[in-house]
Design a protein around this motif. Structure first.
Motif, PDB file in Angstrom:
ATOM      1  N   SER A  38      -5.302   2.740   1.434  1.00  0.00           N
ATOM      2  CA  SER A  38      -5.662   1.547   1.999  1.00  0.00           C
ATOM      3  C   SER A  38      -7.301   0.980   2.044  1.00  0.00           C
ATOM      4  N   LYS A  69      -2.639   7.417   1.688  1.00  0.00           N
ATOM      5  CA  LYS A  69      -2.492   7.043   2.214  1.00  0.00           C
ATOM      6  C   LYS A  69      -3.551   5.907   2.567  1.00  0.00           C
ATOM      7  N   ALA A 126       0.859   3.894  -3.284  1.00  0.00           N
ATOM      8  CA  ALA A 126       0.679   5.292  -2.747  1.00  0.00           C
ATOM      9  C   ALA A 126       2.115   6.455  -3.400  1.00  0.00           C
ATOM     10  N   ARG A 176       1.003  -1.058   0.524  1.00  0.00           N
ATOM     11  CA  ARG A 176      -0.270   0.348   0.165  1.00  0.00           C
ATOM     12  C   ARG A 176       0.732   1.233   0.348  1.00  0.00           C
ATOM     13  N   PRO A 177       1.612   1.498   0.627  1.00  0.00           N
ATOM     14  CA  PRO A 177       2.456   2.410   0.421  1.00  0.00           C
ATOM     15  C   PRO A 177       3.417   2.398  -0.880  1.00  0.00           C
TER      16      PRO A 177
END
Length: 411
Positions: A64, A60, A53, A49-50
């Protein structure tokens, strides 16, 4: 409606192709964000996820939330933790390989190939049958039966059938996508319109194109033409044809008949009325032409392959027949290069792909053209058209996934 195909940006889709084309509405930014996230996971997964982003410049918390919903809708799945990082070990995500599958169909003069791949292009199932001699309707029933068999075998574990790509002989009309003529090897009239019923039977998009055009797509996707923007594929087997790609786009011509080089007047007597049906070049260098020339020279064989084998064994008549064929192929390539100036010429088909031909073909072209021309034998061999059909089906299927996500976003 059976859809046309384009070669530019083969799977995965480019960002511009995946954006919605509807008029603006209040949740447009949300749609764009979710599509960007899904496509980034597809293109770069496994990805955390990071990292998503960072790639998309989306916050973020939004990433998510979107990823969680994609997991719940079974479009995305976890791929384990990403080790070697400080703090909490983040989870990585990929597009779910069970989100659906694609079928590619290659209708050859003697063999019918039907294959399925998952959304990543990984092979799942393949069937090969002898092409029915019972006419277009019988071939249609063969295709329907094979697709239904694959659908039964895969749908439980790999999701739904999303799209089909069909490689067919004959001229495909650019507007109607009907096979209007020249499909002599499967139809007594040259027409082959029954493919349009596949879409209604299976309720998925069906992308239809000429077999040599599909071979060009296959070469671009998994063959020698990766990274080449202007090239031609010349296939020589039972028939003779050419696929033309100019600046990453298939060129079909006004009638959809661009590349029908079997009609080049490169026969001993180009005005012989016998050439009107299949063309002078095809009559000379197609499988039947080679076999006929060998028999006229006193040889005995039942197939063009046997003529090649006889030449390899030192048979003088067979050697001369093959040399004459190679020279005519070289003449055809020189003619094409003088008009199109391709970066690459790929030779394929049961005859065109024979390694014995390549040196003589190159020598002939070298004698005729002042500029160097790269001529290679296909590494995909007879699978090129099937790979092209799968590639175009995948391109459509991935577009369907993005559309599915758009619909979920606004529901």
């Amino acid at each position: 409606m059976v859809k046309p195909v384009e070669i530019g940006n083969l799977p995965p889709l480019s960002r511009s192709e995946s954006l919605p084309r509807e008029s603006p509405r209040p949740n447009l930014l949300r749609e764009l964000s979710e599509q960007a996230i899904l496509e980034t996971i597809f293109r770069e997964g496994p990805i955390t996820r990071p990292e998503i982003a960072e790639r998309t410049n989306i916050s973020k918390p939004t990433v998510s939330a979107v990823v969680e919903r994609l997991v719940q809708s079974q479009l995305v799945q976890t791929a384990g933790e990403r080790p070697g990082r400080r703090g909490r070990t983040p989870l990585a995500f990929t597009v779910n390989s069970a989100a659906g599958f694609v079928v590619g169909i290659d209708i050859g003069s003697t063999r019918l190939r039907v294959a399925a791949v998952d959304i990543y292009g990984g092979a799942l199932r393949e069937l090969e049958l002898e092409t029915s001699r019972g006419g277009p309707r019988a071939v249609e029933e063969q295709i329907t039966g094979a697709v239904r068999q694959i659908d039964r075998e895969l749908s439980g574990r790999h999701g739904d059938l999303l799209a089909m790509g069909v490689s067919t002989p004959g001229v495909v009309d650019p507007e109607t996508r009907r096979v209007t003529s020249l499909a002599w090897h499967v139809s007594a009239t040259g027409e082959f319109d029954s493919l349009a019923t596949l879409e209604s039977r299976f309720n998925v998009p069906v992308l239809v194109d000429n077999d040599i055009n599909m071979a060009a797509v296959g070469e671009k996707w998994r063959g020698l033409a990766g990274g080449v923007s202007t090239f031609v594929v010349i296939s020589i087997g039972a028939g003779v044809g050419m696929g033309i790609v100019i600046q990453d786009e298939l060129f079909r011509g006004f009638h959809g008949a661009a590349g029908e080089i079997g009609y080049l007047p490169l026969a001993r007597d180009p005005f012989d009325a016998h050439h009107r049906k299949l063309g002078g070049l095809e009559d000379e260098i197609g499988a039947e032409g080679i076999l006929t020339a060998y028999r006229e020279a006193g040889g005995s064989a039942d197939s063009a392959r046997e003529v090649f084998e006889a030449a390899q064994g030192g048979d003088t008549a067979a050697t001369q027949v093959i040399e004459n064929a190679a020279q005519r192929i070289g003449l055809a390539i020189a003619t094409v290069c003088a008009v199109i100036d391709p970066e690459l010429v790929v030779l394929g088909g049961r005859i065109g792909g024979a390694a014995d031909l390549l040196p003589a073909v190159r020598a002939t072209v070298g004698r005729l053209l002042p500029l160097p021309t790269r001529i290679e034998t296909s590494i995909l061999a007879e699978r090129a058209a099937l790979e092209g059909a799968l590639a175009m089906g995948l391109r459509e299927a991935r577009s369907q996934l993005f559309s599915r996500e758009r619909r979920a976003a606004v529901s």
